[in-house]
Design a protein around this motif. Structure first.
Motif, PDB file in Angstrom:
ATOM      1  N   ASP A 148      -0.543   6.855   4.710  1.00  0.00           N
ATOM      2  CA  ASP A 148      -1.727   6.825   3.853  1.00  0.00           C
ATOM      3  C   ASP A 148      -2.913   6.238   4.620  1.00  0.00           C
ATOM      4  OD1 ASP A 148      -3.699   6.412   2.001  1.00  0.00           O
ATOM      5  OD2 ASP A 148      -2.478   5.229   0.616  1.00  0.00           O
ATOM      6  N   PRO A 149      -3.971   7.026   4.871  1.00  0.00           N
ATOM      7  CA  PRO A 149      -5.130   6.513   5.631  1.00  0.00           C
ATOM      8  C   PRO A 149      -5.816   5.334   4.952  1.00  0.00           C
ATOM      9  CG  PRO A 149      -5.497   8.795   4.888  1.00  0.00           C
ATOM     10  CD  PRO A 149      -4.093   8.448   4.517  1.00  0.00           C
ATOM     11  N   GLU A 150      -5.574   5.130   3.640  1.00  0.00           N
ATOM     12  CA  GLU A 150      -6.197   3.986   2.970  1.00  0.00           C
ATOM     13  C   GLU A 150      -5.647   2.654   3.485  1.00  0.00           C
ATOM     14  OE1 GLU A 150      -7.895   5.747  -1.188  1.00  0.00           O
ATOM     15  OE2 GLU A 150      -5.967   4.701  -1.315  1.00  0.00           O
ATOM     16  N   VAL A 151      -4.450   2.680   4.042  1.00  0.00           N
ATOM     17  CA  VAL A 151      -3.925   1.452   4.659  1.00  0.00           C
ATOM     18  C   VAL A 151      -4.857   1.014   5.785  1.00  0.00           C
ATOM     19  CG1 VAL A 151      -2.037   0.476   6.024  1.00  0.00           C
ATOM     20  CG2 VAL A 151      -1.511   1.882   4.010  1.00  0.00           C
ATOM     21  N   GLN A 152      -5.321   1.970   6.582  1.00  0.00           N
ATOM     22  CA  GLN A 152      -6.226   1.623   7.681  1.00  0.00           C
ATOM     23  C   GLN A 152      -7.579   1.133   7.160  1.00  0.00           C
ATOM     24  OE1 GLN A 152      -6.202   4.731  10.740  1.00  0.00           O
ATOM     25  NE2 GLN A 152      -4.242   5.417   9.956  1.00  0.00           N
ATOM     26  N   THR A 153      -8.080   1.795   6.110  1.00  0.00           N
ATOM     27  CA  THR A 153      -9.335   1.350   5.496  1.00  0.00           C
ATOM     28  C   THR A 153      -9.199  -0.096   5.024  1.00  0.00           C
ATOM     29  OG1 THR A 153      -9.639   3.610   4.711  1.00  0.00           O
ATOM     30  CG2 THR A 153     -11.018   1.912   3.697  1.00  0.00           C
ATOM     31  N   ASP A 154      -8.091  -0.395   4.367  1.00  0.00           N
ATOM     32  CA  ASP A 154      -7.875  -1.749   3.836  1.00  0.00           C
ATOM     33  C   ASP A 154      -7.679  -2.774   4.953  1.00  0.00           C
ATOM     34  OD1 ASP A 154      -8.137  -0.762   1.296  1.00  0.00           O
ATOM     35  OD2 ASP A 154      -6.006  -0.888   0.769  1.00  0.00           O
ATOM     36  N   LEU A 155      -6.979  -2.396   6.019  1.00  0.00           N
ATOM     37  CA  LEU A 155      -6.795  -3.328   7.143  1.00  0.00           C
ATOM     38  C   LEU A 155      -8.150  -3.694   7.747  1.00  0.00           C
ATOM     39  CD1 LEU A 155      -3.674  -1.842   8.988  1.00  0.00           C
ATOM     40  CD2 LEU A 155      -3.843  -4.126   7.971  1.00  0.00           C
ATOM     41  N   LYS A 156      -8.990  -2.676   7.980  1.00  0.00           N
ATOM     42  CA  LYS A 156     -10.321  -2.941   8.520  1.00  0.00           C
ATOM     43  C   LYS A 156     -11.105  -3.866   7.601  1.00  0.00           C
ATOM     44  CE  LYS A 156     -13.146   0.169   9.966  1.00  0.00           C
ATOM     45  NZ  LYS A 156     -13.889   1.471  10.052  1.00  0.00           N
ATOM     46  N   PRO A 158      -1.886 -11.325  -3.499  1.00  0.00           N
ATOM     47  CA  PRO A 158      -1.517 -10.013  -4.050  1.00  0.00           C
ATOM     48  C   PRO A 158      -2.775  -9.213  -4.395  1.00  0.00           C
ATOM     49  CG  PRO A 158      -0.227 -11.760  -5.082  1.00  0.00           C
ATOM     50  CD  PRO A 158      -1.251 -12.443  -4.222  1.00  0.00           C
ATOM     51  N   SER A 159      -2.667  -7.895  -4.397  1.00  0.00           N
ATOM     52  CA  SER A 159      -3.865  -7.058  -4.538  1.00  0.00           C
ATOM     53  C   SER A 159      -4.420  -7.051  -5.960  1.00  0.00           C
ATOM     54  CB  SER A 159      -3.604  -5.634  -4.055  1.00  0.00           C
ATOM     55  OG  SER A 159      -2.538  -5.051  -4.762  1.00  0.00           O
ATOM     56  N   ASP A 160      -3.702  -7.666  -6.930  1.00  0.00           N
ATOM     57  CA  ASP A 160      -4.288  -7.791  -8.269  1.00  0.00           C
ATOM     58  C   ASP A 160      -5.029  -9.125  -8.434  1.00  0.00           C
ATOM     59  OD1 ASP A 160      -2.034  -9.391  -8.256  1.00  0.00           O
ATOM     60  OD2 ASP A 160      -1.025  -8.368  -9.918  1.00  0.00           O
ATOM     61  N   HIS A 161      -5.141  -9.880  -7.358  1.00  0.00           N
ATOM     62  CA  HIS A 161      -5.941 -11.110  -7.371  1.00  0.00           C
ATOM     63  C   HIS A 161      -7.417 -10.707  -7.244  1.00  0.00           C
ATOM     64  CE1 HIS A 161      -7.633 -14.913  -5.812  1.00  0.00           C
ATOM     65  NE2 HIS A 161      -6.597 -15.500  -6.376  1.00  0.00           N
ATOM     66  N   PRO A 162      -8.306 -11.377  -8.008  1.00  0.00           N
ATOM     67  CA  PRO A 162      -9.724 -10.981  -7.991  1.00  0.00           C
ATOM     68  C   PRO A 162     -10.322 -10.872  -6.589  1.00  0.00           C
ATOM     69  CG  PRO A 162      -9.349 -12.678  -9.656  1.00  0.00           C
ATOM     70  CD  PRO A 162      -8.051 -12.484  -8.939  1.00  0.00           C
ATOM     71  N   GLU A 170       1.651   1.236  -4.825  1.00  0.00           N
ATOM     72  CA  GLU A 170       3.053   0.803  -4.684  1.00  0.00           C
ATOM     73  C   GLU A 170       3.260  -0.643  -5.158  1.00  0.00           C
ATOM     74  OE1 GLU A 170       5.188   1.668  -0.996  1.00  0.00           O
ATOM     75  OE2 GLU A 170       3.600   3.077  -0.493  1.00  0.00           O
ATOM     76  N   GLY A 171       2.264  -1.183  -5.851  1.00  0.00           N
ATOM     77  CA  GLY A 171       2.410  -2.538  -6.379  1.00  0.00           C
ATOM     78  C   GLY A 171       1.528  -3.536  -5.658  1.00  0.00           C
ATOM     79  N   PRO A 172       1.246  -4.678  -6.311  1.00  0.00           N
ATOM     80  CA  PRO A 172       0.320  -5.683  -5.769  1.00  0.00           C
ATOM     81  C   PRO A 172       0.828  -6.390  -4.518  1.00  0.00           C
ATOM     82  CG  PRO A 172       1.309  -6.440  -7.834  1.00  0.00           C
ATOM     83  CD  PRO A 172       1.730  -5.021  -7.662  1.00  0.00           C
ATOM     84  N   ASP A 173       2.117  -6.230  -4.218  1.00  0.00           N
ATOM     85  CA  ASP A 173       2.640  -6.870  -2.999  1.00  0.00           C
ATOM     86  C   ASP A 173       2.600  -5.932  -1.794  1.00  0.00           C
ATOM     87  OD1 ASP A 173       4.601  -5.244  -4.267  1.00  0.00           O
ATOM     88  OD2 ASP A 173       6.154  -6.142  -2.999  1.00  0.00           O
ATOM     89  N   ASP A 174       2.209  -4.675  -1.997  1.00  0.00           N
ATOM     90  CA  ASP A 174       2.360  -3.686  -0.929  1.00  0.00           C
ATOM     91  C   ASP A 174       1.320  -3.816   0.178  1.00  0.00           C
ATOM     92  OD1 ASP A 174       3.392  -1.481   0.453  1.00  0.00           O
ATOM     93  OD2 ASP A 174       1.950  -0.147  -0.507  1.00  0.00           O
ATOM     94  N   HIS A 192       7.930  -9.414   3.455  1.00  0.00           N
ATOM     95  CA  HIS A 192       6.666  -9.526   2.724  1.00  0.00           C
ATOM     96  C   HIS A 192       6.683  -8.795   1.386  1.00  0.00           C
ATOM     97  CE1 HIS A 192       5.252 -11.265   6.389  1.00  0.00           C
ATOM     98  NE2 HIS A 192       5.209 -10.140   7.056  1.00  0.00           N
ATOM     99  N   ARG A 193       7.764  -8.049   1.069  1.00  0.00           N
ATOM    100  CA  ARG A 193       7.836  -7.314  -0.194  1.00  0.00           C
ATOM    101  C   ARG A 193       8.638  -8.097  -1.233  1.00  0.00           C
ATOM    102  NH1 ARG A 193       6.309  -1.969  -0.328  1.00  0.00           N
ATOM    103  NH2 ARG A 193       6.013  -2.571  -2.514  1.00  0.00           N
ATOM    104  N   ASP A 194       8.366  -7.826  -2.502  1.00  0.00           N
ATOM    105  CA  ASP A 194       9.074  -8.519  -3.591  1.00  0.00           C
ATOM    106  C   ASP A 194      10.480  -7.953  -3.832  1.00  0.00           C
ATOM    107  OD1 ASP A 194       6.948 -10.227  -4.107  1.00  0.00           O
ATOM    108  OD2 ASP A 194       6.034  -8.879  -5.584  1.00  0.00           O
TER     109      ASP A 194
END
Lengths: 136, 136, 136
Positions: free
Chosen positions: B51-59, C68-72, C82-86, C122-124
């Motif tokens: 998923d290219p969004e992983v790279q967007t998020d890492l950046k 986690p990605s559901d944190h503000p 794939e979930g807030p821990d992904d 790092h995953r739940d």
């Protein structure tokens, strides 16, 4: 070849070991050099060795990213009995490399023009640090 | 085997080199492949290539963790004369790998299903980057 | 020698593999051991194996650094299905080592007194993790 490098540190900071690392493979032909630091509160680092302000800024960044454990933002830390620099040192040792590999060509590590090799000491007190070297 | 890979970058971001890395060991049997990036303002990275969004998020994460040096939170930085992307690039190059090892089996790097190999460029301007490859 | 280690994890945390790593090179003489984790959401780590609070603190630090990605504070992340821990798992897998090298002397990894080797999950959810081992 397995050898050990000993570095005496004097508090937090970067200690350049590029010279000792190059000496260790002089005359060694082609191969791969591995450095492995045998501690959990210091790190290895390859970084710019031209402008010393780069080192000042690196230290400042990591001190802000991982403040001493008596800083209000770090009040969640539990492993604090060895002093406020102890647990932050373990965290920085997790964030930065414990092992490092450099290809060697004709007895010379293939470092880039601006790359130096450093031991990054994370503790305040002086420590004798041991780096295992392997060349093959 | 010592070889060099050259990558032309066009600003900050991840540049996949999985294909070139695999090509370098094709027919090479079993062994260990080492990549070493000969710079202090870019990194190597093994990351998801689905998923290219992983790279967007890492950046995005690393840009927030280490903002440009003209950002108010970075006013403590001193090494700023090469531009606001320079010292953050050194910091990211400290946080992310300069060297990387991948076991090779039957001429194939033992990457997991979702793993790709990337050069992570931390500078804004285009750069020609050199990765030393060692296979043994 | 190319071999694979399988680790069954049960949620986020550090899983010590020092014993299995030592077993893999017993009787192996001198050489270099490489570990390579074939995933993009867990890491390898060398850390203190004496006080378990070091591990508690490491987990707490990395959870604060990459919530986690559901944190503000993480609302900018896009790879969230794939979930807030992904996505935080991918970020931690970028920050911490995917490969690790330890020199071996007389069939014994040259770990320091306080160094243990860990898989950092790092995953739940439980995962079966594969670590490629190479010894030469």
């Amino acid at each position: 070849m397995n050898r050990e490098l000993q570095i005496q540190t004097q508090g937090q900071g970067l200690y350049e070991v590029t010279g000792q690392v190059c000496d260790a493979v002089t005359g060694g032909g082609d191969g791969l050099l591995t450095l492995f630091v045998r501690h959990t509160s210091c790190s290895l680092l390859v970084q710019e060795n031209a402008d010393p302000e780069v080192q000042t800024d690196l230290k400042a960044f990591f001190r802000r990213l991982v403040p001493p454990s008596d800083h209000p933002s770090m009040s969640y830390l539990r492993h604090t009995y060895e002093g406020p620099d102890d647990m932050p040192a373990h965290i920085k040792a997790a964030l930065l490399p414990v092992s490092l590999q450099i290809p060697v060509s004709g007895g010379v590590p293939m470092l880039g023009t601006w790359q130096g090799v450093y031991l990054f000491e994370h503790r305040d007190a002086p420590h004798k640090r041991r780096i295992a070297l392997h060349f093959d």
